[in-house]
Motif scaffolding. Structure first.
Motif, PDB file in Angstrom:
ATOM      1  N   VAL F 143       0.824  -1.216   0.000  1.00 36.59           N
ATOM      2  CA  VAL F 143       0.000   0.000   0.000  1.00 36.59           C
ATOM      3  C   VAL F 143       0.853   1.258   0.000  1.00 36.59           C
ATOM      4  CG1 VAL F 143      -2.126  -0.892   0.969  1.00 36.59           C
ATOM      5  CG2 VAL F 143      -0.244  -0.306   2.492  1.00 36.59           C
ATOM      6  N   ASP F 144       2.182   1.073   0.025  1.00 37.50           N
ATOM      7  CA  ASP F 144       3.106   2.204   0.053  1.00 37.50           C
ATOM      8  C   ASP F 144       2.910   3.118   1.251  1.00 37.50           C
ATOM      9  OD1 ASP F 144       5.352   2.500  -1.581  1.00 37.50           O
ATOM     10  OD2 ASP F 144       4.067   2.346  -3.327  1.00 37.50           O
ATOM     11  N   LEU F 145       2.867   2.463   2.374  1.00 40.64           N
ATOM     12  CA  LEU F 145       2.890   3.138   3.672  1.00 40.64           C
ATOM     13  C   LEU F 145       4.211   2.793   4.345  1.00 40.64           C
ATOM     14  CD1 LEU F 145      -0.593   2.161   5.130  1.00 40.64           C
ATOM     15  CD2 LEU F 145       0.224   4.510   4.822  1.00 40.64           C
ATOM     16  N   ALA F 146       4.801   3.723   5.063  1.00 38.75           N
ATOM     17  CA  ALA F 146       5.924   3.378   5.930  1.00 38.75           C
ATOM     18  C   ALA F 146       5.383   2.596   7.120  1.00 38.75           C
ATOM     19  CB  ALA F 146       6.642   4.631   6.390  1.00 38.75           C
ATOM     20  N   VAL F 147       6.221   1.738   7.691  1.00 36.91           N
ATOM     21  CA  VAL F 147       5.762   0.903   8.805  1.00 36.91           C
ATOM     22  C   VAL F 147       5.223   1.762   9.940  1.00 36.91           C
ATOM     23  CG1 VAL F 147       6.562  -0.651  10.624  1.00 36.91           C
ATOM     24  CG2 VAL F 147       7.219  -1.068   8.250  1.00 36.91           C
ATOM     25  N   LEU F 148       5.917   2.853  10.259  1.00 32.33           N
ATOM     26  CA  LEU F 148       5.482   3.632  11.417  1.00 32.33           C
ATOM     27  C   LEU F 148       4.261   4.504  11.139  1.00 32.33           C
ATOM     28  CD1 LEU F 148       8.864   4.430  13.175  1.00 32.33           C
ATOM     29  CD2 LEU F 148       7.261   2.539  13.515  1.00 32.33           C
ATOM     30  N   ASP F 149       3.866   4.636   9.881  1.00 27.99           N
ATOM     31  CA  ASP F 149       2.568   5.259   9.596  1.00 27.99           C
ATOM     32  C   ASP F 149       1.442   4.469  10.251  1.00 27.99           C
ATOM     33  OD1 ASP F 149       3.824   7.141   8.044  1.00 27.99           O
ATOM     34  OD2 ASP F 149       3.191   6.302   6.120  1.00 27.99           O
ATOM     35  N   LEU F 150       1.655   3.162  10.400  1.00 24.73           N
ATOM     36  CA  LEU F 150       0.625   2.346  11.045  1.00 24.73           C
ATOM     37  C   LEU F 150       0.440   2.736  12.504  1.00 24.73           C
ATOM     38  CD1 LEU F 150       1.730  -1.118   9.608  1.00 24.73           C
ATOM     39  CD2 LEU F 150      -0.244   0.217   8.868  1.00 24.73           C
ATOM     40  N   GLU F 151       1.460   3.370  13.057  1.00 23.56           N
ATOM     41  CA  GLU F 151       1.401   3.775  14.466  1.00 23.56           C
ATOM     42  C   GLU F 151       0.785   5.168  14.645  1.00 23.56           C
ATOM     43  OE1 GLU F 151       2.406   1.366  16.751  1.00 23.56           O
ATOM     44  OE2 GLU F 151       2.248   0.433  14.772  1.00 23.56           O
ATOM     45  N   ASP F 152       0.548   5.837  13.536  1.00 27.56           N
ATOM     46  CA  ASP F 152       0.038   7.213  13.601  1.00 27.56           C
ATOM     47  C   ASP F 152      -1.484   7.182  13.549  1.00 27.56           C
ATOM     48  OD1 ASP F 152      -0.812   9.775  13.126  1.00 27.56           O
ATOM     49  OD2 ASP F 152       0.333  10.053  11.281  1.00 27.56           O
ATOM     50  N   PRO F 153      -2.138   7.504  14.658  1.00 30.72           N
ATOM     51  CA  PRO F 153      -3.602   7.398  14.693  1.00 30.72           C
ATOM     52  C   PRO F 153      -4.276   8.326  13.683  1.00 30.72           C
ATOM     53  CG  PRO F 153      -2.733   8.281  16.777  1.00 30.72           C
ATOM     54  CD  PRO F 153      -1.564   8.014  15.917  1.00 30.72           C
ATOM     55  N   GLY F 154      -3.587   9.348  13.248  1.00 31.68           N
ATOM     56  CA  GLY F 154      -4.187  10.262  12.283  1.00 31.68           C
ATOM     57  C   GLY F 154      -4.051   9.827  10.838  1.00 31.68           C
ATOM     58  N   SER F 155      -3.323   8.776  10.592  1.00 27.48           N
ATOM     59  CA  SER F 155      -3.119   8.397   9.194  1.00 27.48           C
ATOM     60  C   SER F 155      -4.341   7.655   8.655  1.00 27.48           C
ATOM     61  CB  SER F 155      -1.880   7.515   9.061  1.00 27.48           C
ATOM     62  OG  SER F 155      -2.224   6.164   9.237  1.00 27.48           O
ATOM     63  N   ASP F 156      -4.414   7.575   7.355  1.00 24.70           N
ATOM     64  CA  ASP F 156      -5.513   6.833   6.730  1.00 24.70           C
ATOM     65  C   ASP F 156      -5.081   5.398   6.426  1.00 24.70           C
ATOM     66  OD1 ASP F 156      -3.656   7.340   4.797  1.00 24.70           O
ATOM     67  OD2 ASP F 156      -5.113   7.920   3.251  1.00 24.70           O
ATOM     68  N   SER F 157      -4.135   4.901   7.211  1.00 22.79           N
ATOM     69  CA  SER F 157      -3.554   3.603   6.887  1.00 22.79           C
ATOM     70  C   SER F 157      -4.600   2.486   6.901  1.00 22.79           C
ATOM     71  CB  SER F 157      -2.398   3.295   7.828  1.00 22.79           C
ATOM     72  OG  SER F 157      -2.841   3.231   9.162  1.00 22.79           O
ATOM     73  N   THR F 158      -5.484   2.487   7.872  1.00 17.47           N
ATOM     74  CA  THR F 158      -6.468   1.401   7.944  1.00 17.47           C
ATOM     75  C   THR F 158      -7.336   1.372   6.688  1.00 17.47           C
ATOM     76  OG1 THR F 158      -6.499   1.537  10.342  1.00 17.47           O
ATOM     77  CG2 THR F 158      -8.378   0.460   9.291  1.00 17.47           C
ATOM     78  N   ALA F 159      -7.764   2.532   6.270  1.00 17.44           N
ATOM     79  CA  ALA F 159      -8.604   2.580   5.068  1.00 17.44           C
ATOM     80  C   ALA F 159      -7.839   2.077   3.847  1.00 17.44           C
ATOM     81  CB  ALA F 159      -9.083   4.015   4.831  1.00 17.44           C
ATOM     82  N   ARG F 160      -6.594   2.489   3.732  1.00 10.75           N
ATOM     83  CA  ARG F 160      -5.830   2.086   2.552  1.00 10.75           C
ATOM     84  C   ARG F 160      -5.534   0.595   2.547  1.00 10.75           C
ATOM     85  NH1 ARG F 160      -1.083   6.373   2.274  1.00 10.75           N
ATOM     86  NH2 ARG F 160      -0.381   5.018   0.569  1.00 10.75           N
ATOM     87  N   ILE F 161      -5.247   0.061   3.712  1.00 14.17           N
ATOM     88  CA  ILE F 161      -4.986  -1.379   3.778  1.00 14.17           C
ATOM     89  C   ILE F 161      -6.254  -2.155   3.451  1.00 14.17           C
ATOM     90  CG2 ILE F 161      -4.377  -3.247   5.359  1.00 14.17           C
ATOM     91  CD1 ILE F 161      -2.607  -1.048   6.813  1.00 14.17           C
ATOM     92  N   THR F 162      -7.360  -1.712   4.023  1.00 18.82           N
ATOM     93  CA  THR F 162      -8.628  -2.395   3.753  1.00 18.82           C
ATOM     94  C   THR F 162      -8.944  -2.360   2.259  1.00 18.82           C
ATOM     95  OG1 THR F 162      -9.399  -1.678   5.924  1.00 18.82           O
ATOM     96  CG2 THR F 162     -11.073  -2.472   4.365  1.00 18.82           C
ATOM     97  N   GLN F 163      -8.701  -1.231   1.663  1.00 14.31           N
ATOM     98  CA  GLN F 163      -8.973  -1.094   0.232  1.00 14.31           C
ATOM     99  C   GLN F 163      -8.095  -2.033  -0.611  1.00 14.31           C
ATOM    100  OE1 GLN F 163      -8.038   2.833  -1.180  1.00 14.31           O
ATOM    101  NE2 GLN F 163      -9.602   2.743  -2.783  1.00 14.31           N
ATOM    102  N   GLU F 164      -6.830  -2.126  -0.214  1.00 19.40           N
ATOM    103  CA  GLU F 164      -5.928  -3.022  -0.962  1.00 19.40           C
ATOM    104  C   GLU F 164      -6.356  -4.483  -0.790  1.00 19.40           C
ATOM    105  OE1 GLU F 164      -3.502  -1.451  -2.735  1.00 19.40           O
ATOM    106  OE2 GLU F 164      -2.925  -3.316  -3.741  1.00 19.40           O
ATOM    107  N   CYS F 165      -6.803  -4.823   0.422  1.00 20.30           N
ATOM    108  CA  CYS F 165      -7.313  -6.184   0.652  1.00 20.30           C
ATOM    109  C   CYS F 165      -8.542  -6.437  -0.218  1.00 20.30           C
ATOM    110  CB  CYS F 165      -7.669  -6.379   2.125  1.00 20.30           C
ATOM    111  SG  CYS F 165      -6.245  -6.360   3.242  1.00 20.30           S
ATOM    112  N   ALA F 166      -9.384  -5.443  -0.348  1.00 23.83           N
ATOM    113  CA  ALA F 166     -10.574  -5.593  -1.178  1.00 23.83           C
ATOM    114  C   ALA F 166     -10.184  -5.834  -2.636  1.00 23.83           C
ATOM    115  CB  ALA F 166     -11.465  -4.353  -1.058  1.00 23.83           C
ATOM    116  N   LEU F 167      -9.187  -5.096  -3.107  1.00 21.39           N
ATOM    117  CA  LEU F 167      -8.698  -5.319  -4.468  1.00 21.39           C
ATOM    118  C   LEU F 167      -8.164  -6.735  -4.635  1.00 21.39           C
ATOM    119  CD1 LEU F 167      -6.846  -1.980  -5.298  1.00 21.39           C
ATOM    120  CD2 LEU F 167      -8.916  -2.896  -6.389  1.00 21.39           C
ATOM    121  N   ALA F 168      -7.448  -7.195  -3.637  1.00 18.20           N
ATOM    122  CA  ALA F 168      -6.904  -8.551  -3.704  1.00 18.20           C
ATOM    123  C   ALA F 168      -8.018  -9.577  -3.856  1.00 18.20           C
ATOM    124  CB  ALA F 168      -6.075  -8.845  -2.451  1.00 18.20           C
ATOM    125  N   VAL F 169      -9.069  -9.408  -3.067  1.00 17.63           N
ATOM    126  CA  VAL F 169     -10.185 -10.364  -3.117  1.00 17.63           C
ATOM    127  C   VAL F 169     -10.858 -10.331  -4.489  1.00 17.63           C
ATOM    128  CG1 VAL F 169     -12.478 -10.848  -2.165  1.00 17.63           C
ATOM    129  CG2 VAL F 169     -10.551 -10.392  -0.631  1.00 17.63           C
TER     130      VAL F 169
END
Lengths: 250, 250, 250, 250, 250, 250
Positions: F143-169
């Protein structure tokens, strides 16, 4: 959780032995149901035996679904009917060959499989390839015992299996042994102590993996090719096996 | 020679179509027996359907052996029960997926498979791997038709299959098409003429390969793991399938 | 149908032996043309021999196309020039190594190859990999005979080959034997009777596979990489081999 | 040391280009001999062209051995006649496809190959498999140029190749490019500067690998299957290629 | 050009031996810097030793980058830290296992590896798979010597290694030997002369491959996964290893 | 039983998240120790970071052995130092990539991996190959996120990961998702509920597999290549890591 251990052959003494291994392995909260089918071969020693045994396995999955089982172990080293069973079940299903190989690959860089009949080696070889275990499986060995010889207390089967395992450790460059028959479910501890290597037996490994999957909330994927079988009529005396329409319960 | 073509499902119109393809392919001296089992699924669209269909396949092999058949074709693209059937038979047995893939690899450096349902692709994928065809199979495609839609003269199945084959030729870098369902047995010539590439259909390919094997005097090896199944009791209403003692007739 | 069997070496006695096997295998309606090139090596025992022999093979394909041949068998176990020949021919072309391996994989779960010289084993090994037969080929064995020793009626070649096949059956876990030289085309029946396993010889297997392909209407795909070679000039005394412009005849 | 660079086709402008790349790459003490055969195809664009070109390659190896060459580069991306040439030569022989792929695997975790014609992709694909490069080769791409278009100063071939390389870098997840034709020997530097990735061209890579082998004292192994071809007669106008008896000079 | 040869262990006598081999192999214009780390294991005989040795390797790459080194050889047969080193370096990096296997595959159709300890065989096996060398590596053999026994002039290590190489040539069907330890860098010539086969030693092979890459202008690809490590803090006494921001210098 | 979960990076918030997942997964009787090393990288995003992080992992295994830990989970998707850790430990050790892939292969016929940075995909790809999972892994996505972006509560990382998982499915033909970073340990349930497929997260999977191994009495094999590292001196400031002599405790 309630998990069902299916011995795909119809020999009660083997079911009892499998059940003992399963119960010994199960966690406190796990209810273990052990069974064998009411129809099918007394032992599984050929592709033919295995193919017919699948009917009994599916019978038991059908019953298990009705009884609310959370997961299943198919307790024959050929993993008969594994993918068909996964389609039928909501929860996870593992075969003991699959379970034992996966587990063995976690404690050694290579394992050898010791099974009963020479002619069964090809089934193990096909599973090794299908499960991606070619890089881990060093050799598949047979002791040339019939499966039901393992049920005969007067046979020298334990000694012969132990001896073959010892040869594997000496000659194959393996760090662990996988026992290649559900009928060897009582031997893992004994042989491990004698040889000083991990000896993996699939019934207990399968029970733990099912507990793992259930407790992680992981069911068989109903997205795609393991979805419930589409409903349709079946002819003749197999009509009772016809898949019924099912609400998706993903 | 007498060869038996087994449609593993119980749908008569499909058996008729398979029979027509088989008869058209057979050499003058070949007696073609076409059949479907008396028990089992109406069509094969899941691992579950396939697993149950094996019983009917084995029923027909048993009958075929009694009737003196010289060889067998299992006419479903999942090749259900292939190795079990080989154990049971004196003569050779081929599956149509196996037959079509082997044949296609002789006329092109790569082929694509076009099958019915998306969920069936995984079965084809497993066979590709098991038969060593990974270097030849470019892609497995599905048109999302149910198997029995192929039996419906009012459906647009022919057009959709042809279109998918055309896409395969354009996009996959393949030189030939393998039709991935016995229900497409009547389409090979038509699609081949439209697209200008070899289109391989397994029923006719299987008939020719069995004729090849029989005329070469090659029977299933009874040395090792395809030997007749060892005799033993089977329980319940599958007891009729129990293997009998057999004089080796290698 | 008219099919051409090409012995890629220039030894007439071997062509005769190959011809006898081909004729014996051919169906009633098949016209078998057997030949060897007018230029090239007396036997094929190295990559070098094989590389040069390809010219003679292509000469014969050119002639065969002019003579209206419907298909070709390249009768040397290295399958020299197979893909080049396929480009040149409208009809199908098979090599005897390819033919024998495919056929053997239909009657046993594994086969061993018995060839002549130790140094030829690597060629067979490369073909096993290229044809996707790694999962079926148990071992490649050599008896350390020169190819033309097979043509010497006074040699003990038959005994030595039979003995090596016997070793393969005992030690390799194989159910069938593939004979790894066209010069062994007369031995399959004899060895099969002695050892009680299928013994596959590529000349007869190749004839039947070509009959299979021709009767199925399957020609070499002219879509993509087996299309006719593009026309262009060739220099020097190979200019006669230069590909001519050809109307696509797909 | 004296090394010979063999352009397997007979087009002089291409030999000149290959020669320039080879000379530019060679170390000070290396004498570079560049040549093309006197017989064979003007360009190599099919399995057929490639098969015939092998004769010219072997001609040049024969001459090279007489002239005391220490090593050889076969400068066509299909590596025609590589193993046959190795048998013939005392010193080492490398092909440019082989050289380029090995070298590329040392500077990136994956590479894509960009070649001329779509129909040539299959040859590259077969070499990728044969050389064990499946884990490194991300994709094989073609620009649909004829080989001799690369010799036409008025063509847009450089732009089209550069563009395809750019696509590879963007889409394939590759870190390096392998140029898939000896006729691209002058483009590596240019494209590398434009795209900012390593671009490997086989002629220069082959020269350096031969220098490497020669300076390490490593000749082609004459133990086993790359030993000199056994002496024997060749018939017809290929008789001049017949291998002579040779004292082993290991 | 300046290239750095890194002995990943801290034993000076071994560094000296490696240095001698490197200097002997280097071309006239090549400046060879040989070193070992100031921290880490005295020898590398386990995955654990290897894992810790990586720190010293990276220390030396850091220094080498500051000193303007053009390329690096990691002189331990496990190639410790190879991909990490590639990320750090502008120029190319090769490991000696990688170098030796690639080179050996150019002079023989198969090679065997002879290493020190039995337990090190698994590391070689994993590298064979990772480098795509499964089709070339016939067998991995150990003589059961500790690495530092090679440094003991009174040991019989040379004789034992030579003997194991002789067994490999006799039994494995290999045409070349790869020496599986940097401590054998002085033995290649001797054993090659005794056995009459190419014996490849990785230090000299690595030096030549780095010279090859540097002289071809090929640096480690900074496109994608071998780009410089992203800058970030490292904690504790490893903070000195933290990657600094770097201007891309592609 | 006491098991230790090692976050190989030094970021405390990530250790906390990993710990929460581990504790949630652990069985009642399991004591979970969660830690990160005192030295090493703040996050692991390159081969370099990974290589250095191994020191901290081994530090923690040393401590764990002294503290009587029964098993270990290495909680970074690159499984850094896995085989070295296995040598050091008496009990079993699993990595979270290994754990997640094995588990996913039991509930679907294929899975896709969704990880953070594009450059990390190659590490996952190498593990897929090493673990024999090539037949199961459909695609590796970033998803082209840095690892520590996952630690940033303000990032949109969850949405982007979920979206990439949806594409995979949708696109990959996979039945399950494997989350490719320990920093995603809190997302499995959420994404699984949204997409209706099993989503496997390695920390919890690793905890259950270690419980499985420990309760089966299976320790890392000390026969052969995972035996305790041989005792020897280490130089410099890594001397504290030198392996001590150990009584075999198999």
């Amino acid at each position: 959780m309630r998990i069902k251990i299916i011995n795909p052959n119809t020999t009660a003494s083997m079911t009892a032995k499998i059940g003992a291994a399963a119960v010994a392995a199960a966690a406190p909260g796990t209810e273990v149901v052990v069974c064998h089918p009411t129809r099918g071969p007394a032992s599984i020693e050929s592709h033919y035996d295995e193919a017919v045994s699948v009917i009994g396995v599916l019978d038991e999955i059908h019953r298990g679904e009705a009884e609310g089982c959370d997961g299943y172990v198919i307790a024959c080293f050929g993993d008969p009917g594994l993918l068909a069973a996964r389609e039928l079940a909501r929860g996870p299903v593992v075969g003991i060959a699959e379970a034992a190989m996966h587990v063995a690959s976690l404690v050694a860089t290579g394992f050898s499989i010791v099974t009963t009949l020479q002619r069964s080696c090809i089934m193990a070889a096909h599973l090794v390839q299908a499960y991606g275990m070619s890089g881990f499986c060093r050799k598949i060995r047979a002791v040339d015992l019939a499966v039901l010889d393992l049920e005969d207390p007067g046979s020298d089967s334990t000694a012969r299996i132990t001896q073959e395992c010892a040869l594997a450790v000496e000659q194959d460059g393996c760090g662990a042994i996988v026992l290649g028959c559900a009928g060897m479910a009582d031997l893992a501890g004994l042989i491990s102590r004698q040889l000083g290597v991990p000896v993996v037996e699939g019934v207990s490994a399968g029970v733990k993996l099912i507990e793992t999957l259930v407790s992680l909330g992981l069911r068989t994927s109903k997205r795609g090719d393991l979805d419930f079988p589409p409903a349709k009529p079946y002819a003749g005396d197999l009509s009772g096996l016809a898949p019924k329409p099912r609400r998706a319960e993903r």
